[in-house]
Scaffold this motif. Structure first.
Motif, PDB file in Angstrom:
ATOM      1  N   ARG A  41      -3.636   4.096  10.833  1.00  0.00           N
ATOM      2  CA  ARG A  41      -2.999   4.033   9.512  1.00  0.00           C
ATOM      3  C   ARG A  41      -3.419   2.795   8.723  1.00  0.00           C
ATOM      4  N   ARG A  43      -5.694   0.854   6.201  1.00  0.00           N
ATOM      5  CA  ARG A  43      -6.618   1.050   5.080  1.00  0.00           C
ATOM      6  C   ARG A  43      -7.109  -0.325   4.665  1.00  0.00           C
ATOM      7  N   ASP A  58       2.372  -3.109   3.547  1.00  0.00           N
ATOM      8  CA  ASP A  58       2.606  -1.696   3.858  1.00  0.00           C
ATOM      9  C   ASP A  58       2.774  -0.915   2.566  1.00  0.00           C
ATOM     10  N   SER A  59       2.205   0.281   2.538  1.00  0.00           N
ATOM     11  CA  SER A  59       2.320   1.128   1.353  1.00  0.00           C
ATOM     12  C   SER A  59       2.299   2.587   1.770  1.00  0.00           C
ATOM     13  N   GLN A  60       3.384   3.308   1.507  1.00  0.00           N
ATOM     14  CA  GLN A  60       3.497   4.749   1.757  1.00  0.00           C
ATOM     15  C   GLN A  60       3.086   5.113   3.183  1.00  0.00           C
ATOM     16  N   GLY A  61       3.567   4.320   4.138  1.00  0.00           N
ATOM     17  CA  GLY A  61       3.297   4.608   5.538  1.00  0.00           C
ATOM     18  C   GLY A  61       1.981   4.081   6.068  1.00  0.00           C
ATOM     19  N   ASP A  62       1.155   3.494   5.198  1.00  0.00           N
ATOM     20  CA  ASP A  62      -0.122   2.918   5.623  1.00  0.00           C
ATOM     21  C   ASP A  62      -0.027   1.400   5.650  1.00  0.00           C
ATOM     22  N   HIS A  63      -0.889   0.787   6.464  1.00  0.00           N
ATOM     23  CA  HIS A  63      -1.029  -0.669   6.492  1.00  0.00           C
ATOM     24  C   HIS A  63      -2.290  -1.007   5.701  1.00  0.00           C
ATOM     25  N   SER A 175       6.734  -8.559   0.185  1.00  0.00           N
ATOM     26  CA  SER A 175       6.208  -7.445   0.980  1.00  0.00           C
ATOM     27  C   SER A 175       4.761  -7.656   1.381  1.00  0.00           C
TER      28      SER A 175
END
Length: 202
Positions: A41, A43, A58-63, A175
Motif C-alpha cells: 500500500r 505509494r 496516509d491517504s485513503q488507505g495508502d501510505h 498528519s
C-alpha cells in the motif's frame, strides 16, 4: 545545475532511485509476508517544491512517501560542488582536470545550516554553478545523488513501517511526518520524541 548538466541525465537522476525503490518494495513484500500488507500500500513519488524536504503521510488507505524536487537539486548541487574540487576523492579519475578552490561552503554561497533552518528559503539561491569538468567525476555525481535519494526514500519507508505518521496524527494534530520543519507545538518532549523517530527510521 540543470543548465550545466545534460537534461536526459537529470531526468535519470529522478527516475533511477524511484525505480530502484519500487523494486525494493516489490521484493520486500514477497520476502516479508508479515509486512506485505503495508508494503503493498506504499505509494511514492516526487513533489514539485523548491524546499528541500521529504515526508510521508496516509491517504485513503495508502501510505504516501514524497521527496521534493528541491532535495534532489540539493543533492546534485552538493555532490557536484564537492566533485568539482580536485582535492576531494582524488582516487576518482579526472581530478587533474578540475580547478583548485577553497573547501568553504559558506563563502561559496552554500550555507547548509541556514538552508535547513529556514525551510522557506528557495533552493535556487543555494545551488552553485560549479560542476566537475571531468566526465568520470560527473558520473560519480549522479551515482552519489542517486544513492542519497534512494536512502531518503528508504528512510521514509522506515517511518511508515513504524507507523510514525499515525502517532503524529494522534498526538501532534498533524498528519505528515516531515524531515525538515516539523511542528512539535512547542513541546520539548515531543521534539525529543520526533528526533528519536528519525533515528529509528534510519
Amino acid at each position: 545545475i540543470s543548465d550545466e548538466f545534460n537534461l536526459p541525465l537529470l531526468r535519470y537522476c529522478y527516475h533511477r532511485p524511484l525505480r530502484a525503490f519500487r523494486n525494493i518494495l516489490g521484493h520486500a513484500s514477497l520476502r516479508s509476508p508479515e509486512t506485505a500488507h503495508i508494503l503493498n500500500r506504499v505509494r511514492c513519488g516526487y513533489i514539485y517544491s523548491t524546499t528541500p524536504n521529504a515526508m510521508c503521510w496516509d491517504s485513503q488507505g495508502d501510505h504516501v512517501i514524497g521527496v521534493t524536487s528541491g532535495l534532489v537539486q540539493l543533492f546534485l548541487a552538493w555532490t557536484a560542488y564537492l566533485l568539482s574540487m580536485p582535492q576531494f576523492m582524488t582516487n576518482i579519475k579526472g581530478s587533474d582536470e578540475e580547478e583548485a578552490c577553497d573547501l568553504d561552503f559558506v563563502r561559496a554561497g552554500f550555507d547548509i545550516d541556514r538552508l535547513l533552518c529556514n525551510v522557506d528559503e528557495d533552493i535556487a539561491a543555494y545551488t552553485m554553478p560549479r560542476v566537475p569538468k571531468s566526465h568520470h567525476r560527473r558520473g560519480v555525481v549522479y551515482m552519489m545523488s542517486n544513492m542519497a535519494i534512494l536512502t531518503v526514500f528508504l528512510h521514509e519507508l522506515g517511518h511508515v513501517l513504524l507507523a510514525h505518521q499515525r502517532f503524529i496524527e494522534t498526538h501532534c494534530g498533524g498528519s505528515v511526518v516531515k524531515e525538515v520543519g516539523h511542528d512539535s507545538n512547542g513541546v520539548d518532549d515531543m521534539t525529543n520524541l520526533l528526533h528519536a523517530f528519525e533515528l529509528l527510521a534510519d
